[in-house]
Design a protein around this motif. Structure first.
Motif, PDB file in Angstrom:
ATOM      1  N   ASN A 213     -57.161 -56.632 -61.972  1.00  0.00           N
ATOM      2  CA  ASN A 213     -57.469 -55.510 -62.867  1.00  0.00           C
ATOM      3  C   ASN A 213     -57.053 -54.188 -62.242  1.00  0.00           C
ATOM      4  O   ASN A 213     -57.851 -53.242 -62.138  1.00  0.00           O
ATOM      5  CB  ASN A 213     -58.966 -55.493 -63.218  1.00  0.00           C
ATOM      6  N   LEU A 214     -55.795 -54.081 -61.846  1.00  0.00           N
ATOM      7  CA  LEU A 214     -55.325 -52.914 -61.112  1.00  0.00           C
ATOM      8  C   LEU A 214     -54.961 -51.729 -61.995  1.00  0.00           C
ATOM      9  O   LEU A 214     -55.082 -50.579 -61.581  1.00  0.00           O
ATOM     10  CB  LEU A 214     -54.102 -53.299 -60.255  1.00  0.00           C
ATOM     11  N   ASP A 215     -54.496 -51.997 -63.206  1.00  0.00           N
ATOM     12  CA  ASP A 215     -53.980 -50.926 -64.068  1.00  0.00           C
ATOM     13  C   ASP A 215     -52.904 -50.161 -63.301  1.00  0.00           C
ATOM     14  O   ASP A 215     -51.936 -50.743 -62.873  1.00  0.00           O
ATOM     15  CB  ASP A 215     -55.124 -50.015 -64.525  1.00  0.00           C
ATOM     16  N   ASP A 216     -53.101 -48.854 -63.109  1.00  0.00           N
ATOM     17  CA  ASP A 216     -52.092 -48.059 -62.402  1.00  0.00           C
ATOM     18  C   ASP A 216     -52.500 -47.777 -60.957  1.00  0.00           C
ATOM     19  O   ASP A 216     -51.918 -46.926 -60.287  1.00  0.00           O
ATOM     20  CB  ASP A 216     -51.855 -46.736 -63.132  1.00  0.00           C
ATOM     21  N   ALA A 217     -53.501 -48.477 -60.451  1.00  0.00           N
ATOM     22  CA  ALA A 217     -53.973 -48.238 -59.087  1.00  0.00           C
ATOM     23  C   ALA A 217     -53.032 -48.860 -58.055  1.00  0.00           C
ATOM     24  O   ALA A 217     -52.329 -49.835 -58.327  1.00  0.00           O
ATOM     25  CB  ALA A 217     -55.375 -48.812 -58.909  1.00  0.00           C
ATOM     26  N   LYS A 218     -53.021 -48.277 -56.875  1.00  0.00           N
ATOM     27  CA  LYS A 218     -52.303 -48.856 -55.742  1.00  0.00           C
ATOM     28  C   LYS A 218     -53.189 -49.923 -55.093  1.00  0.00           C
ATOM     29  O   LYS A 218     -54.412 -49.765 -55.028  1.00  0.00           O
ATOM     30  CB  LYS A 218     -51.968 -47.781 -54.707  1.00  0.00           C
ATOM     31  N   LEU A 219     -52.584 -50.990 -54.594  1.00  0.00           N
ATOM     32  CA  LEU A 219     -53.335 -52.082 -53.987  1.00  0.00           C
ATOM     33  C   LEU A 219     -53.176 -52.071 -52.471  1.00  0.00           C
ATOM     34  O   LEU A 219     -52.072 -52.200 -51.946  1.00  0.00           O
ATOM     35  CB  LEU A 219     -52.864 -53.433 -54.531  1.00  0.00           C
ATOM     36  N   MET A 220     -54.298 -51.907 -51.770  1.00  0.00           N
ATOM     37  CA  MET A 220     -54.326 -52.041 -50.315  1.00  0.00           C
ATOM     38  C   MET A 220     -54.942 -53.404 -49.995  1.00  0.00           C
ATOM     39  O   MET A 220     -56.052 -53.709 -50.442  1.00  0.00           O
ATOM     40  CB  MET A 220     -55.142 -50.918 -49.677  1.00  0.00           C
TER      41      MET A 220
END
Length: 434
Positions: A213-220
């Motif tokens: 459920n990331l949408d436009d978020a960056k993934l760390m």
């Protein structure tokens, strides 16, 4: 891989771990015995009575005697591990009566078993150091008292001095071995990264992003076990600090929403996982932290590919974790704590290093997310340098060469012509299977 002749000289390989288990040391064991058989030896692999059976050409698997009620063993020292080691010792004592061995290969504390058997049967043995055992003991609430650590230091030094060679996972450990026994050859064979060749990239990327459920978020992304020395508590606290700063930013355009995903936490780490989930809830970042639990090593490259940033907040240690080489091969920005465990491989030229304080972490994370032209160019240079290092210094060729040097004292026992015919295409195949 070519078939190994039945008449090939045989090695007793003692591994005080579950085999096969989908975690760092057992994966390294598999890589190691595959290389040893490629030299022309056959291997009897003795491990704990835990793990799954696998078929490896030229390798016979033996198990230590079972301990009632022991179904799993945690990473690091424990009473269960001591019991399993003792059972492993008695099983190892019986094997030379049935088989003729030309050498014994002992991993970590199994070097004590190897040294004992080698002395009795007058054959050489090799010591394999997957981690700095002194550090593990010091961190352990079971065996961390100074007298026990000092006693173990003496035993380890005796094993090193009497061995025919030592192989380690990191340069710092190799140098320590050489300082203890300058005349005993010691070599570094760094862990092999997980394969970065991921099929069906676009489909898998979309599926994982939906799952998270990331949408436009960056993934760390963090991958690995949840032991306290890995710094997961620090990571969650520092990430909460970053999120707090972002929420206070006046300009929305400057805000960089980040989701932290933690891959790791087997059945023996359930309580630890729950405590970290509670911490994220307490700090108000539960919505932005995803605890994904254990993932098979075959799936990890997919998550590495989806991630925007790869992080290792380890607090201490001198052995470089397997994840670092996989991170480097994934061609993504790396955030790592500035400790020896990392800096003997990473530097400011190929990663974003941070000190173990929340201020330094936030600064490194902000730099890794900077979208300016200068920051983009630097990020590209870091990734390229990281890729070059893992290809030239930490790849399969170096791993195999270190083991070749280790086994030189007995290499005259194998079929030299068969060894020289072991071609590069087979070496690449080994690396891709790891």
């Amino acid at each position: 891989m070519r078939d190994v002749l039945r008449s090939a000289p045989r090695i007793l390989f003692i591994s005080p771990q579950p085999f096969m288990a989908d975690r760092g040391s057992p994966l390294r064991v598999k890589n190691t015995v595959e290389v040893i058989t490629s030299f022309g030896f056959e291997v009897d692999l003795l491990s704990y009575p835990l793990g799954s059976d696998v078929c490896i050409n030229g390798v016979r698997i033996y198990r230590g005697f079972k301990i009632p009620l022991v179904k799993k063993v945690p990473i690091g020292p424990s009473f269960r591990k001591c019991a399993l080691d003792l059972a492993l010792f008695f099983r190892a004592m019986s094997l030379p009566r049935k088989n003729a061995y030309v050498a014994i290969h002992g991993i970590e504390e199994a070097a004590i078993i190897a040294a004992t058997l080698a002395r009795k049967h007058e054959i050489p043995y090799f010591m394999d150091m997957h981690s700095a055992m002194r550090e593990q003991l010091e961190k352990s609430r079971f065996y961390g008292s100074p007298p026990i650590v000092q006693r173990f230091d003496k035993i380890e030094a005796w094993c090193i001095r009497n061995s025919s060679g030592v192989v380690t996972v990191a340069d710092a450990m190799t140098e320590r071995s050489r300082s203890i026994a300058p005349k005993v050859p010691a070599y570094t064979a760094t862990d092999l990264p997980f394969s970065s060749e991921v099929p069906h990239t676009s489909y898998l990327e979309s599926r994982i992003r939906r799952e998270l459920n990331l949408d436009d978020a960056k993934l760390m992304l963090y991958t690995g076990n949840l032991a306290s020395y890995q710094g997961i508590e620090f990571l969650i606290r520092a990430f909460a600090n970053y999120c707090s700063r972002q929420s206070e930013t006046a300009c929305d355009k400057q805000k960089k929403r980040v989701v932290l995903a933690i891959v790791g936490g087997g059945t023996e780490e359930e309580r630890t996982l729950l405590s970290y989930m509670a911490l994220a809830q307490k700090l108000g970042v539960a919505d932005d932290v995803r605890f994904l639990g254990f993932k098979p090593s075959s799936e990890v490259p997919h998550y590495l590919q989806v991630a925007d940033i790869l992080v290792s907040p380890r607090l201490s240690g001198s052995n470089t974790p397997l994840k670092i080489y996989s991170y480097m091969a994934a061609e993504k920005p790396i955030l790592a704590s500035r400790i020896l465990s990392h800096t003997q491989v990473l530097s400011d030229e190929c990663s974003y290093l941070f000190d173990l304080d929340e201020e330094s972490f936030c600064e490194a994370l902000t730099q890794s997310l900077d979208s300016s032209a200068i920051a983009f160019a630097r990020r590209k240079q870091l990734i390229q340098k990281s890729k070059e290092l893992v290809e030239t210094r930490f790849g399969f060729a170096n791993f195999r060469q270190a083991l070749y040097e280790l086994y030189k004292p007995i290499m005259h026992l194998v079929d030299v012509e068969a060894l020289s015919s072991f071609d590069n295409s087979q070496q690449v195949a080994y690396a891709s299977e790891s």
